[in-house]
Design a protein around this motif. Structure first.
Motif, PDB file in Angstrom:
ATOM      1  N   ILE A  96       5.580  17.283  -1.701  1.00  0.00           N
ATOM      2  CA  ILE A  96       6.189  16.144  -2.414  1.00  0.00           C
ATOM      3  C   ILE A  96       7.508  16.590  -3.058  1.00  0.00           C
ATOM      4  O   ILE A  96       8.531  15.914  -2.956  1.00  0.00           O
ATOM      5  CB  ILE A  96       5.214  15.607  -3.487  1.00  0.00           C
ATOM      6  N   ASP A  97       7.463  17.753  -3.715  1.00  0.00           N
ATOM      7  CA  ASP A  97       8.692  18.278  -4.335  1.00  0.00           C
ATOM      8  C   ASP A  97       9.793  18.482  -3.295  1.00  0.00           C
ATOM      9  O   ASP A  97      10.965  18.219  -3.539  1.00  0.00           O
ATOM     10  CB  ASP A  97       8.406  19.620  -5.028  1.00  0.00           C
ATOM     11  N   ARG A 127      13.202   5.502  -2.750  1.00  0.00           N
ATOM     12  CA  ARG A 127      11.797   5.312  -2.385  1.00  0.00           C
ATOM     13  C   ARG A 127      11.641   5.181  -0.871  1.00  0.00           C
ATOM     14  O   ARG A 127      10.700   5.727  -0.288  1.00  0.00           O
ATOM     15  CB  ARG A 127      11.231   4.064  -3.076  1.00  0.00           C
ATOM     16  N   ARG A 154       9.461   7.586   1.440  1.00  0.00           N
ATOM     17  CA  ARG A 154       8.390   7.064   2.290  1.00  0.00           C
ATOM     18  C   ARG A 154       8.569   7.543   3.722  1.00  0.00           C
ATOM     19  O   ARG A 154       7.603   7.920   4.397  1.00  0.00           O
ATOM     20  CB  ARG A 154       8.397   5.529   2.240  1.00  0.00           C
ATOM     21  N   TRP A 192       1.414  11.625   4.641  1.00  0.00           N
ATOM     22  CA  TRP A 192       1.107  11.215   3.274  1.00  0.00           C
ATOM     23  C   TRP A 192      -0.334  10.751   3.133  1.00  0.00           C
ATOM     24  O   TRP A 192      -0.890  10.808   2.056  1.00  0.00           O
ATOM     25  CB  TRP A 192       2.120  10.205   2.752  1.00  0.00           C
ATOM     26  N   THR A 202       1.545  19.335  -3.519  1.00  0.00           N
ATOM     27  CA  THR A 202       2.589  19.102  -4.526  1.00  0.00           C
ATOM     28  C   THR A 202       3.926  19.643  -4.044  1.00  0.00           C
ATOM     29  O   THR A 202       4.966  19.011  -4.226  1.00  0.00           O
ATOM     30  CB  THR A 202       2.191  19.789  -5.853  1.00  0.00           C
ATOM     31  N   HIS A 214       2.057  13.321  -8.640  1.00  0.00           N
ATOM     32  CA  HIS A 214       1.601  14.686  -8.373  1.00  0.00           C
ATOM     33  C   HIS A 214       2.762  15.659  -8.155  1.00  0.00           C
ATOM     34  O   HIS A 214       2.521  16.822  -7.809  1.00  0.00           O
ATOM     35  CB  HIS A 214       0.685  14.699  -7.156  1.00  0.00           C
ATOM     36  N   ALA A 215       3.986  15.171  -8.313  1.00  0.00           N
ATOM     37  CA  ALA A 215       5.118  16.100  -8.202  1.00  0.00           C
ATOM     38  C   ALA A 215       5.039  17.119  -9.340  1.00  0.00           C
ATOM     39  O   ALA A 215       4.427  16.863 -10.380  1.00  0.00           O
ATOM     40  CB  ALA A 215       6.429  15.326  -8.270  1.00  0.00           C
ATOM     41  N   THR A 216       5.656  18.239  -9.122  1.00  0.00           N
ATOM     42  CA  THR A 216       5.595  19.318 -10.123  1.00  0.00           C
ATOM     43  C   THR A 216       6.198  18.886 -11.449  1.00  0.00           C
ATOM     44  O   THR A 216       7.266  18.271 -11.486  1.00  0.00           O
ATOM     45  CB  THR A 216       6.374  20.546  -9.605  1.00  0.00           C
ATOM     46  N   ASP A 217       5.486  19.198 -12.509  1.00  0.00           N
ATOM     47  CA  ASP A 217       6.038  19.012 -13.852  1.00  0.00           C
ATOM     48  C   ASP A 217       6.474  20.401 -14.319  1.00  0.00           C
ATOM     49  O   ASP A 217       5.633  21.219 -14.674  1.00  0.00           O
ATOM     50  CB  ASP A 217       4.974  18.431 -14.780  1.00  0.00           C
ATOM     51  N   PHE A 248      10.382  10.154 -13.515  1.00  0.00           N
ATOM     52  CA  PHE A 248       9.872  11.369 -14.154  1.00  0.00           C
ATOM     53  C   PHE A 248      10.172  11.430 -15.644  1.00  0.00           C
ATOM     54  O   PHE A 248       9.431  12.021 -16.404  1.00  0.00           O
ATOM     55  CB  PHE A 248      10.426  12.611 -13.445  1.00  0.00           C
ATOM     56  N   ARG A 265      14.801  19.350 -11.767  1.00  0.00           N
ATOM     57  CA  ARG A 265      14.608  18.473 -10.613  1.00  0.00           C
ATOM     58  C   ARG A 265      15.906  18.370  -9.806  1.00  0.00           C
ATOM     59  O   ARG A 265      15.894  18.426  -8.577  1.00  0.00           O
ATOM     60  CB  ARG A 265      14.170  17.094 -11.121  1.00  0.00           C
ATOM     61  N   LEU A 290      -2.556  12.253   0.191  1.00  0.00           N
ATOM     62  CA  LEU A 290      -3.323  11.456  -0.766  1.00  0.00           C
ATOM     63  C   LEU A 290      -4.786  11.899  -0.775  1.00  0.00           C
ATOM     64  O   LEU A 290      -5.394  12.034  -1.836  1.00  0.00           O
ATOM     65  CB  LEU A 290      -3.229   9.971  -0.409  1.00  0.00           C
ATOM     66  N   GLN A 344       0.835  -1.206   0.000  1.00  0.00           N
ATOM     67  CA  GLN A 344       0.000   0.000   0.000  1.00  0.00           C
ATOM     68  C   GLN A 344       0.868   1.254   0.000  1.00  0.00           C
ATOM     69  O   GLN A 344       0.563   2.232  -0.684  1.00  0.00           O
ATOM     70  CB  GLN A 344      -0.891   0.013   1.240  1.00  0.00           C
ATOM     71  N   MET A 345       1.944   1.184   0.756  1.00  0.00           N
ATOM     72  CA  MET A 345       2.835   2.351   0.805  1.00  0.00           C
ATOM     73  C   MET A 345       3.486   2.596  -0.545  1.00  0.00           C
ATOM     74  O   MET A 345       3.622   3.738  -0.985  1.00  0.00           O
ATOM     75  CB  MET A 345       3.900   2.138   1.886  1.00  0.00           C
ATOM     76  N   ASP A 346       3.870   1.505  -1.213  1.00  0.00           N
ATOM     77  CA  ASP A 346       4.470   1.672  -2.542  1.00  0.00           C
ATOM     78  C   ASP A 346       3.471   2.284  -3.515  1.00  0.00           C
ATOM     79  O   ASP A 346       3.808   3.188  -4.286  1.00  0.00           O
ATOM     80  CB  ASP A 346       4.946   0.312  -3.072  1.00  0.00           C
ATOM     81  N   ALA A 347       2.244   1.768  -3.461  1.00  0.00           N
ATOM     82  CA  ALA A 347       1.215   2.287  -4.366  1.00  0.00           C
ATOM     83  C   ALA A 347       0.938   3.750  -4.055  1.00  0.00           C
ATOM     84  O   ALA A 347       0.798   4.576  -4.976  1.00  0.00           O
ATOM     85  CB  ALA A 347      -0.057   1.454  -4.224  1.00  0.00           C
ATOM     86  N   ALA A 348       0.885   4.070  -2.767  1.00  0.00           N
ATOM     87  CA  ALA A 348       0.629   5.456  -2.373  1.00  0.00           C
ATOM     88  C   ALA A 348       1.762   6.371  -2.816  1.00  0.00           C
ATOM     89  O   ALA A 348       1.541   7.483  -3.307  1.00  0.00           O
ATOM     90  CB  ALA A 348       0.451   5.529  -0.869  1.00  0.00           C
ATOM     91  N   LEU A 349       2.981   5.866  -2.687  1.00  0.00           N
ATOM     92  CA  LEU A 349       4.135   6.684  -3.098  1.00  0.00           C
ATOM     93  C   LEU A 349       4.101   6.936  -4.602  1.00  0.00           C
ATOM     94  O   LEU A 349       4.389   8.048  -5.063  1.00  0.00           O
ATOM     95  CB  LEU A 349       5.437   5.985  -2.697  1.00  0.00           C
ATOM     96  N   ASP A 350       3.736   5.896  -5.363  1.00  0.00           N
ATOM     97  CA  ASP A 350       3.629   6.085  -6.815  1.00  0.00           C
ATOM     98  C   ASP A 350       2.594   7.165  -7.141  1.00  0.00           C
ATOM     99  O   ASP A 350       2.812   7.998  -8.024  1.00  0.00           O
ATOM    100  CB  ASP A 350       3.237   4.763  -7.488  1.00  0.00           C
ATOM    101  N   LYS A 351       1.501   7.139  -6.403  1.00  0.00           N
ATOM    102  CA  LYS A 351       0.468   8.163  -6.642  1.00  0.00           C
ATOM    103  C   LYS A 351       1.008   9.549  -6.320  1.00  0.00           C
ATOM    104  O   LYS A 351       0.781  10.507  -7.062  1.00  0.00           O
ATOM    105  CB  LYS A 351      -0.755   7.886  -5.750  1.00  0.00           C
ATOM    106  N   LEU A 352       1.716   9.636  -5.210  1.00  0.00           N
ATOM    107  CA  LEU A 352       2.246  10.942  -4.812  1.00  0.00           C
ATOM    108  C   LEU A 352       3.262  11.456  -5.834  1.00  0.00           C
ATOM    109  O   LEU A 352       3.285  12.636  -6.173  1.00  0.00           O
ATOM    110  CB  LEU A 352       2.902  10.858  -3.430  1.00  0.00           C
ATOM    111  N   LEU A 353       4.113  10.550  -6.313  1.00  0.00           N
ATOM    112  CA  LEU A 353       5.130  10.982  -7.283  1.00  0.00           C
ATOM    113  C   LEU A 353       4.488  11.520  -8.558  1.00  0.00           C
ATOM    114  O   LEU A 353       5.027  12.417  -9.204  1.00  0.00           O
ATOM    115  CB  LEU A 353       6.072   9.814  -7.613  1.00  0.00           C
TER     116      LEU A 353
END
Lengths: 117, 182
Positions: free
Chosen positions: B112-113, B159, B163, B170, B109, A19-22, B132, B30, B174, A8-17
């Protein structure tokens, strides 16, 4: 705090990443880069070949030949020894001209007789 | 195109720039945590290519070469004048009027950044290239001139660090992001 398992933490981290700034590319950045490229002096990337100064191999032989000729000339003359110091020539010639070369026998006899002087 | 660029064809080089400038810029941004010198560093990487195109022997190696040169330049720049001011990210202006929801998302955001910015530089570079920029582990390893095992290790550690740094809030992040962004 709610506990998450590792998946779950991995999945959550993927979701958060996600949303990082583009980051937005600044307007005109590529144009500024190309302007800088065009403005650069176009330097040739080949170094101009500089020929080495002319070198006559036979010229090296001149002093060698002269030295050889001088050696032969001096060797053919009896005055050759005059060009060297006495400490070299004198000692050598004295030894060569010694009519009774030292063999060490006399010294051995003297030593046997107890005369160590 | 690479050959044409090697012959100092500015038009062909412009084509290369239009193809690769964005990924190079994003990666440098980045690595430099959104610093204002990002454009300078990205530009310097392309100038190096223009000055010495013979360093690239195969066209398929070009992107990796640019990424490697740009990341090295970014790291050098950071080391010479460390400025990990992640608040610079706020300088990326949004000209549109923001609602409260936008601001919440922006704050999330930003957190996270911020967490990514605090990563050690090699972990950050590995994450940037793979997550990315969508590069494969093999390509990213080639850019960083390390083995695939080493990049996998960097990704795992990166990672884990993320975490840990996001562990406190977090769940809230979310929730904010999923409810506001949908």
């Amino acid at each position: 705090m709610e506990k998450f398992d590792s998946n779950q933490m991995d999945a959550a981290l993927d979701k958060l990443l996600k949303h990082a700034t583009d980051p937005a590319i600044p307007e005109g950045a590529e144009a500024r880069l190309m302007a800088a490229i065009r403005g650069m002096e176009q330097q040739p990337n080949v170094v101009k070949f500089q020929p080495r100064p002319k070198f006559h191999r036979w010229a090296v032989g001149i002093p060698l030949a002269a030295s050889l000729a001088l050696g032969i000339y001096l060797g053919s003359k009896d005055t050759f020894d005059a060009y060297f110091p006495d400490s070299i020539i004198g000692g050598t010639t004295a030894d060569l001209s010694d009519s009774a070369p030292s063999t060490g026998l006399d010294d051995a006899e003297s030593y046997a007789e107890g005369d160590l002087t | 195109m690479l050959l044409a660029s090697a012959r100092r064809d500015a038009a062909a080089f412009a084509e290369l720039v239009s193809r690769y400038y964005k990924p190079v810029y994003r990666m440098v941004w980045r690595m430099m945590n959104g610093n204002a010198e990002t454009e300078d560093v990205a530009q310097e990487a392309f100038v190096k290519l223009w000055q010495n195109p013979a360093q690239i022997r195969e066209a398929k190696a070009l992107k990796g070469w640019l990424m490697r040169v740009a990341s090295n330049l970014a790291i050098d720049r950071l080391r010479s004048a460390p400025h990990t001011d992640i608040n610079a990210i706020e300088e990326v202006a949004d000209p549109n009027q923001r609602t409260d929801a936008d601001l919440d998302v922006r704050a999330a955001t930003g957190r996270i950044d911020h967490a990514i910015a605090r990563l050690p530089e090699r972990q950050k570079l590995a994450l940037t290239l793979v997550y990315f920029e969508g590069m494969s582990n093999i390509s990213a390893a080639s850019v960083m001139e390390i083995s695939v095992d080493a990049i996998e290790s960097l990704l795992t550690r990166g990672r884990r660090t993320l975490r840990e740094s996001l562990a406190e809030d977090w769940r809230g992040l979310l929730d904010e992001l999923s409810s506001k962004v949908g």
